[in-house]
Design an enzyme around this catalytic site. Sequence first.
Site, mmCIF file in Angstrom:
data_model
loop_
_atom_site.group_PDB
_atom_site.id
_atom_site.type_symbol
_atom_site.label_atom_id
_atom_site.label_comp_id
_atom_site.label_asym_id
_atom_site.label_seq_id
_atom_site.Cartn_x
_atom_site.Cartn_y
_atom_site.Cartn_z
ATOM 1 C CG HIS A 243 -2.471 36.604 -20.787
ATOM 2 N ND1 HIS A 243 -1.248 36.022 -21.063
ATOM 3 C CD2 HIS A 243 -2.876 37.168 -21.950
ATOM 4 C CE1 HIS A 243 -0.924 36.242 -22.328
ATOM 5 N NE2 HIS A 243 -1.885 36.930 -22.888
HETATM 6 O O1 RIB Z 1 0.169 40.607 -21.225
HETATM 7 C C1 RIB Z 1 -1.139 40.172 -20.909
HETATM 8 C C2 RIB Z 1 -1.796 41.124 -19.985
HETATM 9 O O2 RIB Z 1 -1.924 42.391 -20.622
HETATM 10 C C3 RIB Z 1 -3.235 40.713 -19.619
HETATM 11 O O3 RIB Z 1 -3.540 41.185 -18.332
HETATM 12 C C4 RIB Z 1 -4.060 41.432 -20.646
HETATM 13 O O4 RIB Z 1 -5.393 41.710 -20.175
HETATM 14 C C5 RIB Z 1 -3.289 42.713 -20.785
HETATM 15 O O5 RIB Z 1 -3.698 43.578 -19.718
#
Ligand code: RIB
Length: 313
Positions: A243
């Site tokens: 992500h």
């Molecule tokens: O949903 C994904 C996000 O939530 C990313 O930033 C991961 O590091 C968690 O913080």
Amino acid sequence: MAEVTPIIIDTDPGQDDAVAILLALASPEIDVLGITAVAGNVPLRLTEKNARKICELAGRPDIKVFSGAIRPMVRNLVTAEEVHGKTGLNGPELPDPKMPLQDQYAVDFIVETLMREESGTVTLCALGPLTNIAQALIREPKIAPRIKQLVLMGGGFFEGGNVTPTAEFNIYVDPHAADVVLKSGIQITMMPLDCTHKALTTAKRTASFRNLGSKVGVAVADMLEFFERFDEQKYGTDGGPLHDPCVIAWLLKPELFEGRNINVTVETASELTMGMTVADWWGVTKRPKNVTYMRDIDHEGFFNLLVERLGRL
Ligand code: RIB
Ligand code: CA
């Protein structure tokens, strides 16, 4: 040399946060003015330590790391040890940091930096719950027009949620902070699950990090092999979505992404859909177009960029 972009990274490391921070530190186009830790994946006492571990892994003990909000603005903290492990950075064995944590509170650092630096030059990169960013906007509303842009990882609509059927983790943890940010009028680029779920850390891609043979490459491979297992089991995929590095990759190569200007509004009332980011992709409401919402990524190009840049550390 391309123009250097000064940024502040707000983060809850988190293995994917770690890769995003390493990408920023490996890229000469980016000047990291500071890293502000927030409670999220794991409690604040761990995210602020993990941020410093990552800076030292990158050979950058000079980076200023600040500690911020210990909990969301209204709701109780929800963490994600099931995904990131008890330390939040499970996978590699990284030594406890020697570099100091800055004394200044993260929110004060964000406000002070934005009031000092030339207006419209500093980019905020948010990789976790938006508590610090919202608190800075509330503490000093004058910073809003001075922020060049906010690039954040969060939300999801076509893909649904990853912590509830409708909500993505960063927004779910602090939906009230997300509401403040989405209504602030600042220029926002959003990397939702609709985009990041197309950036999977396949075994082949993880091997390309390990094959760098460097301390960073091996540590990143160890992080990803730990981090991806939760989503592999959940989604039945080869690898898990990476992500947070999408935020930094967009600053470096925006052409890797596709999206459009739309309205995004967050649910802060109903428990059933708390933290849901309602994306008006087809423009059926008259709500203001407050977000550039990314929905597609050239994932091959994204991973090639990551391997090339991390190979420089
Ligand atoms: O949903 C994904 C996000 O939530 C990313 O930033 C991961 O590091 C968690 O913080
Ligand atoms: Ca994160």
